[in-house]
Design a protein around this motif. Structure first.
Motif, short mmCIF file in Angstrom:
data_model
loop_
_atom_site.label_atom_id
_atom_site.label_comp_id
_atom_site.label_asym_id
_atom_site.label_seq_id
_atom_site.Cartn_x
_atom_site.Cartn_y
_atom_site.Cartn_z
N THR A 138 0.82 -1.22 0.00
CA THR A 138 0.00 0.00 0.00
C THR A 138 0.85 1.26 0.00
O THR A 138 0.32 2.37 -0.09
CB THR A 138 -0.92 0.03 1.24
N GLY A 139 2.17 1.10 0.11
CA GLY A 139 3.06 2.25 0.15
C GLY A 139 3.43 2.68 1.55
O GLY A 139 4.21 3.62 1.73
N SER A 140 2.89 2.01 2.55
CA SER A 140 3.22 2.34 3.94
C SER A 140 4.66 1.92 4.25
O SER A 140 5.13 0.88 3.78
CB SER A 140 2.27 1.62 4.90
N ILE A 141 5.34 2.73 5.04
CA ILE A 141 6.72 2.43 5.44
C ILE A 141 6.68 1.59 6.71
O ILE A 141 6.10 2.00 7.72
CB ILE A 141 7.51 3.73 5.66
N LEU A 142 7.27 0.42 6.65
CA LEU A 142 7.28 -0.47 7.81
C LEU A 142 8.54 -0.23 8.64
O LEU A 142 9.60 0.10 8.10
CB LEU A 142 7.23 -1.93 7.35
N PRO A 143 8.46 -0.39 9.96
CA PRO A 143 9.63 -0.14 10.82
C PRO A 143 10.75 -1.14 10.54
O PRO A 143 10.49 -2.32 10.26
CB PRO A 143 9.06 -0.33 12.24
N PRO A 144 12.00 -0.70 10.60
CA PRO A 144 13.13 -1.59 10.31
C PRO A 144 13.19 -2.78 11.27
O PRO A 144 13.67 -3.85 10.89
CB PRO A 144 14.36 -0.68 10.45
N GLN A 145 12.74 -2.61 12.52
CA GLN A 145 12.76 -3.73 13.46
C GLN A 145 11.91 -4.89 12.94
O GLN A 145 12.23 -6.05 13.18
CB GLN A 145 12.23 -3.29 14.84
#
Length: 419
Positions: free
Chosen positions: A367-374
């Protein structure tokens, strides 16, 4: 959503519908399969709320024909009282002006005698939760022999073990030739298999993307450890760009809802309340109405407000606790973005939800959402991804195609010669 053409229930089996009745009546004029022998299943956007424009034009169509019967002709089953109340309200609006098209609401938590009295008023549409309807059936106070249409809203929840037997027992009391519709924004594979056993010659209708939130919802996933959750929530409620009251906050337990609501009011000064299944029905009704009317700035809820409700005034949802499954996630973030409006859903996640990491990445990242690197760098995610890819490769290798047919024959011949 599955809409069976003439859904027949197999006897002794072990195994956003707000306007479903009106949509059924209206759709019969547009979709010939609704008049034929089969059942129906319906997926996401069909259930995203009703509009008065959908109201049938007069008594000469299917609605008028149904009104001639003296017994109930349509049954809508739903898992929560709040959703049942909303469906009846919208059904009344859609049926306004149609002769003798009365509705009855049969739900627990409210006095039974008025509901029985209403049943005797030649009602045509029953909107019910399974437990209360079964009690009334056992009393012999309702006849379902004239039912032409059955709609099971939130079918994935209604066909799980908690409701499944109740729903099957109710369906034993309706005619074999009635049409049954199963409706949900999410229909997992296990429920599809069960629906396939229950429905006769089903037709599937899918609108929007299967098992995904509405595209008008902006999804934000934040990595927040449990001790920091309250602080992060307070930051969001103090953020002028994010805070658009009323805000709906989801938690995973009743006590957590009460305690968090108290903390929100104490720390932020915002008018807050909690809602869950242990509160009396009238109190729940008043809280829901207060949410719709803007009487509360924050409402902290368990899953009782997580499905089907058109909370059009809500522009921000916060999943304080990550839902137990991605299907529940889809429903809870779907409380915003109703009826074409936009909204934001913020979800707190940490290793307590590690079993869902790969599912979150698959459904939310596109969806284009940025997911946390963790999350993206988590070994749990990569292990879940590896296992799924391995399973897919195995499934592919089991397929017989023109490219691998000769290899399969050679392996079979070699195996046979060694025996």
């Amino acid at each position: 959503m599955f809409v069976p053409r003439s859904l027949k229930i197999k006897r002794n089996s072990n195994d956003d519908v707000q306007s479903s009745v009106a949509k059924k009546i209206k759709a019969e004029e547009k979709h010939p399969w609704l008049d034929k022998d089969g059942d129906v299943a319906v997926d996401p956007a069909v259930t995203k709320g009703a509009r008065a424009a959908d109201k049938p034009s007069g008594p000469s169509g299917p609605a008028g024909q149904l009104a001639k019967n003296k017994t109930p002709c349509a049954l809508i089953l739903t898992p929560t009282r709040e959703l049942a109340v909303q469906i009846e309200r919208q059904a009344k609006e859609l049926m306004r002006g149609l002769p003798r098209m009365k509705t009855v609401l049969l739900v627990g938590g409210l006095p039974l005698p008025p509901q029985l009295h209403r049943l005797r008023q030649h009602v045509k549409i029953i909107i019910a939760t399974p437990g209360r309807l079964l009690d009334i059936i056992k009393q012999g106070s309702v006849a379902l022999s004239g039912i032409k249409v059955v709609i099971v809203d939130e079918a994935d929840t209604m066909l799980k073990m908690g409701f499944q037997q109740q729903v099957l027992d109710i369906l034993e009391n309706v005619p074999n030739d009635c049409q049954t519709m199963l409706v949900s924004a999410t229909i997992p594979a296990s429920i599809e298999q069960l629906a396939g056993q229950l429905l006769h010659n089903p037709v599937r209708i899918t609108t929007g993307q299967k098992n995904l939130p509405c595209p008008t919802v902006r999804q934000i996933i934040l990595w927040v450890e449990d001790p920091a959750k309250k602080k992060k929530l307070f930051e969001i409620l103090n953020d002028k760009k994010l805070f658009h009251p009323p805000v709906l906050v989801f938690v995973d337990c009743k006590l957590g809802a009460d305690l968090l609501s108290e903390a929100v009011e104490k720390i932020t000064g915002l008018k807050s309340t909690s809602i869950h299944s242990e509160k009396p029905q009238m109190e729940r009704k008043n809280i829901l109405q207060g949410l719709l009317d803007g009487d509360y700035e924050v409402v902290v809820s368990t899953g009782v407000l997580g499905r089907g409700l058109d909370l059009v005034s809500v522009k921000l949802v916060v999943n304080f606790d990550m839902p137990p499954s991605m299907d529940e996630y889809v429903h809870q973030v779907g409380r915003v973005g109703r009826l074409g409006q936009s909204g934001t859903a913020i979800t707190f996640i940490n290793n307590n939800s590690k079993r869902l990491f790969w599912d979150v990445a698959k459904r939310v990242k596109p969806t284009g959402s940025i997911l946390p690197p963790q999350l993206l760098n988590s070994p749990y995610l990569h292990e879940q991804k590896r296992k799924e890819q391995q399973k897919d490769r195995q499934a592919q290798s089991d397929l017989v195609t023109g490219a691998n047919l000769m290899d399969i024959i050679r392996k079979h011949d070699k195996s046979s010669s060694q025996k």
